[in-house]
Design an enzyme around this catalytic site. Structure first.
Site, PDB file in Angstrom:
ATOM      1  N   SER A  39       5.946  51.691 -33.474  1.00  0.00           N
ATOM      2  CA  SER A  39       5.124  52.436 -32.678  1.00  0.00           C
ATOM      3  C   SER A  39       4.491  53.666 -33.806  1.00  0.00           C
ATOM      4  O   SER A  39       3.777  52.990 -35.136  1.00  0.00           O
ATOM      5  CB  SER A  39       5.003  53.306 -32.090  1.00  0.00           C
ATOM      6  OG  SER A  39       3.814  54.040 -31.634  1.00  0.00           O
ATOM      7  N   ASP A 152       4.146  48.402 -26.818  1.00  0.00           N
ATOM      8  CA  ASP A 152       5.123  49.316 -28.274  1.00  0.00           C
ATOM      9  C   ASP A 152       6.777  49.052 -28.054  1.00  0.00           C
ATOM     10  O   ASP A 152       7.552  49.315 -27.341  1.00  0.00           O
ATOM     11  CB  ASP A 152       5.240  50.375 -27.027  1.00  0.00           C
ATOM     12  CG  ASP A 152       5.076  51.640 -28.633  1.00  0.00           C
ATOM     13  OD1 ASP A 152       6.258  51.094 -29.122  1.00  0.00           O
ATOM     14  OD2 ASP A 152       4.917  52.930 -28.730  1.00  0.00           O
TER      15      ASP A 152
END
Length: 254
Positions: A39, A152
């Site tokens: 991320s 993610d």
């Protein structure tokens, strides 16, 4: 010669603290031999591995209107798409289009929604894995890559130490931008969602912290929200000053 292997967590705006950590390591002249990121940690790590100075990356973030880089997808898979983000990152990275073009070895982790597992990328094209690692579920459309639906990586692994383990030359340092803390009040739905994600993500980092030779976890980050990008300079300083305070422990690892 021993080197540091850095596992960089996600954390939204708090991930800007990674840049301060990297700036301090450079100033202390501590060698970074390998990176693994997810991320916001993936974004910070890739630009650093591509040769950008941490303060240069900070300047790029602070002068970019993040909201102008997204546009509605109007699909059942998510509200926003990452096209403009992809264009910006590709423009900034220039000729560094593959993992092999980076100055420092880098591994990115994403989550395969269909298989329900973490997927690691460290070779071949760079952009798609980087976007996938940062595609917050529901908010952004999944990234379709290599026959997978990717989102993610922090969903299942927000402190990706695995690619760094079992390498005798590396001293694994986890950099966690989501320190645990208690809430006294949750005033609205947005904060409820943030709190729920925070608890879920922290649950998958606990065991991984124990696999690190050292964990850098600036407690001041507790006072900052995941979407507080306007306080980027302050977040950078928190990472920098905390890492400088841990200089002796870091040097002892090497």
């Amino acid at each position: 010669m021993a080197q540091l292997g850095l596992a960089l967590s996600g954390g939204g705006a708090r991930g800007i603290a990674h840049l301060g950590v990297l700036a301090a390591l450079d100033e202390l002249q501590l060698p970074v031999g390998e990176l693994a990121g997810v991320s916001s940690g993936a974004i910070a790590g890739v630009f650093y591995a591509a040769g950008f100075a941490p303060r240069e990356i900070l300047k790029l973030l602070l002068t970019t209107n993040l909201f102008s880089l997204t546009r509605p997808a109007f699909s059942r898979y998510g509200l926003l798409r990452l096209d403009a983000v992809a264009q910006l990152i590709a423009r900034q990275l220039g000729s560094r289009v593959n993992f092999e073009d980076l100055d420092v070895p880098m591994t990115l982790v994403a989550t395969d929604l269909l298989a329900g597992e973490s997927v690691y990328f460290n070779s071949g094209p760079l952009l798609a894995p980087l976007l996938a690692s940062s595609a917050v579920p529901i908010v952004y459309r999944p990234v379709e890559y290599q026959g997978r639906q990717l989102v993610d990586g922090g969903l299942l692994n927000n402190l990706p130490v695995e690619p760094l383990l079992g390498k005798p030359e590396l001293r694994v340092v986890g950099v966690n931008c989501n320190p645990s803390h208690a809430e006294t009040h949750i005033p609205n739905f947005r904060r409820l969602v943030e709190r729920t994600l925070h608890l879920a993500i922290n649950a998958n980092t606990a065991a991984r912290k124990g696999q690190c030779a050292l964990v850098l976890e600036p407690q001041e980050l507790r006072h900052h929200r995941p979407l507080g990008y306007k306080r980027g300079a302050e977040l950078f300083d928190i990472g920098y000053h905390y890492t400088m305070s841990q200089a002796a422990a870091l040097q002892a690892l090497l």
